[in-house]
Design a protein around this motif. Structure first.
Motif, PDB file in Angstrom:
ATOM      1  N   LEU A 167       1.180   4.031  -3.077  1.00  0.00           N
ATOM      2  CA  LEU A 167       0.687   5.390  -2.875  1.00  0.00           C
ATOM      3  C   LEU A 167       1.796   6.406  -3.137  1.00  0.00           C
ATOM      4  CD1 LEU A 167      -1.409   4.898   0.386  1.00  0.00           C
ATOM      5  CD2 LEU A 167      -2.321   5.396  -1.888  1.00  0.00           C
ATOM      6  N   ALA A 223      -5.914   5.347  -2.132  1.00  0.00           N
ATOM      7  CA  ALA A 223      -6.135   4.024  -2.704  1.00  0.00           C
ATOM      8  C   ALA A 223      -7.497   3.980  -3.385  1.00  0.00           C
ATOM      9  CB  ALA A 223      -6.062   2.962  -1.615  1.00  0.00           C
ATOM     10  N   LEU A 237       0.819  -1.208   0.000  1.00  0.00           N
ATOM     11  CA  LEU A 237       0.000   0.000   0.000  1.00  0.00           C
ATOM     12  C   LEU A 237       0.855   1.262   0.000  1.00  0.00           C
ATOM     13  CD1 LEU A 237      -2.837   1.401   0.444  1.00  0.00           C
ATOM     14  CD2 LEU A 237      -2.277   1.317   2.892  1.00  0.00           C
ATOM     15  N   PHE A 243      -6.126  -0.792  -6.800  1.00  0.00           N
ATOM     16  CA  PHE A 243      -5.764  -2.121  -6.307  1.00  0.00           C
ATOM     17  C   PHE A 243      -6.856  -3.107  -6.711  1.00  0.00           C
ATOM     18  CE2 PHE A 243      -3.575   0.896  -3.629  1.00  0.00           C
ATOM     19  CZ  PHE A 243      -2.349   0.312  -3.371  1.00  0.00           C
TER      20      PHE A 243
END
Length: 203
Positions: free
Chosen positions: A113, A127, A109, A177
Motif C-alpha cells: 500500500l 487494496a 499489505l 493482490f
C-alpha cells in the motif's frame, strides 16, 4: 513513510452472523482476531482495535480499544476516522487498516500500500483484487493519512457512507493482490469455507 499505526476494524454489527463479534469466532483453535493480529502486527509500529460497546470483552488481547466517534454506526469509514484520531493523538502520520473478519490477508499489505501511494504520489491507497476482468477494491484494507481526518469527519457528518466516493475524491491509489486474499467471514457457511481454505493451502 514512517511506520504506520495498525487499526483493526471490528466495529460492525455482524447481522449475518446473528450479531456479536465476528473477530471472536474460532477458526481451527484461534479466533479470527488472533489471526488478524498475527498478520498485521509485524507490518506496523503498534496496533489498536476499533470496536464499539464494552471494551472489556477484548481485554485478553492487550490492545487499546478505540470506539467510533460518530453515532449510529455510519460504516467502516467511522472506524477509519476513529483510528486516524487516535493516531493523531499518538504522533502517527498514517494508519493501515484491516478488517477483523478477514483472516488470510497478505503479509506484505502495508508495504505494498505504501509503495502504491508513493508511486502514484497520492496520500492514500486501497487494496484490490482482479475479479472477472475488473479491479475490485477492498476499502477496509487501506493506507490513510491522518492529516485528512477533519475532511473525513465532515464528509461523514454530511451523510457520506460509500468509502470509494471519499477516497476517489483524494485520488487514492490501488494495488492488486491475489484473488481470495481478502476473503471475509460474514456467515456460518463462510466460517466453514475458511476452515477448508486453511487446511487446503498455506495461508
Amino acid at each position: 513513510m514512517s511506520a504506520p499505526l495498525g487499526v483493526i476494524l471490528a466495529g460492525g454489527q455482524a447481522r449475518r452472523m446473528g450479531g456479536g463479534d465476528k473477530g471472536l469466532l474460532v477458526l481451527d483453535g484461534m479466533t479470527l482476531l488472533d489471526r488478524v493480529i498475527d498478520r498485521l502486527g509485524p507490518q506496523v509500529e503498534r496496533l489498536v482495535l476499533n470496536a464499539n460497546g464494552d471494551p472489556d470483552r477484548f481485554a485478553e488481547y492487550g490492545l487499546p480499544v478505540v470506539a467510533d466517534t460518530l453515532a449510529d454506526y455510519p460504516g467502516p469509514l467511522a472506524g477509519v476516522l476513529a483510528g486516524m484520531e487516535y493516531a493523531a493523538d499518538h504522533g502517527f502520520e498514517h494508519i493501515v487498516t484491516a478488517a477483523a473478519d478477514t483472516p488470510f490477508f497478505p503479509h506484505d499489505l502495508a508495504e505494498r500500500l505504501d509503495r502504491a501511494a508513493y508511486k502514484a504520489q497520492t496520500p492514500m491507497a486501497l487494496a484490490a483484487t482482479h475479479e472477472e476482468g475488473r479491479l475490485v477494491r477492498h476499502p477496509t484494507f487501506g493506507l490513510w493519512p491522518v492529516s485528512l481526518r477533519a475532511d473525513l469527519r465532515a464528509a461523514l457528518q454530511g451523510g457520506l457512507r460509500k468509502v470509494v466516493l471519499w477516497t476517489d475524491k483524494h485520488g487514492a491509489a490501488s494495488t492488486a493482490f491475489d484473488d481470495g486474499a481478502f476473503f471475509n467471514v460474514n456467515t456460518p457457511d463462510d466460517l466453514a469455507h475458511a476452515f477448508d481454505l486453511l487446511k487446503g493451502r498455506a495461508v
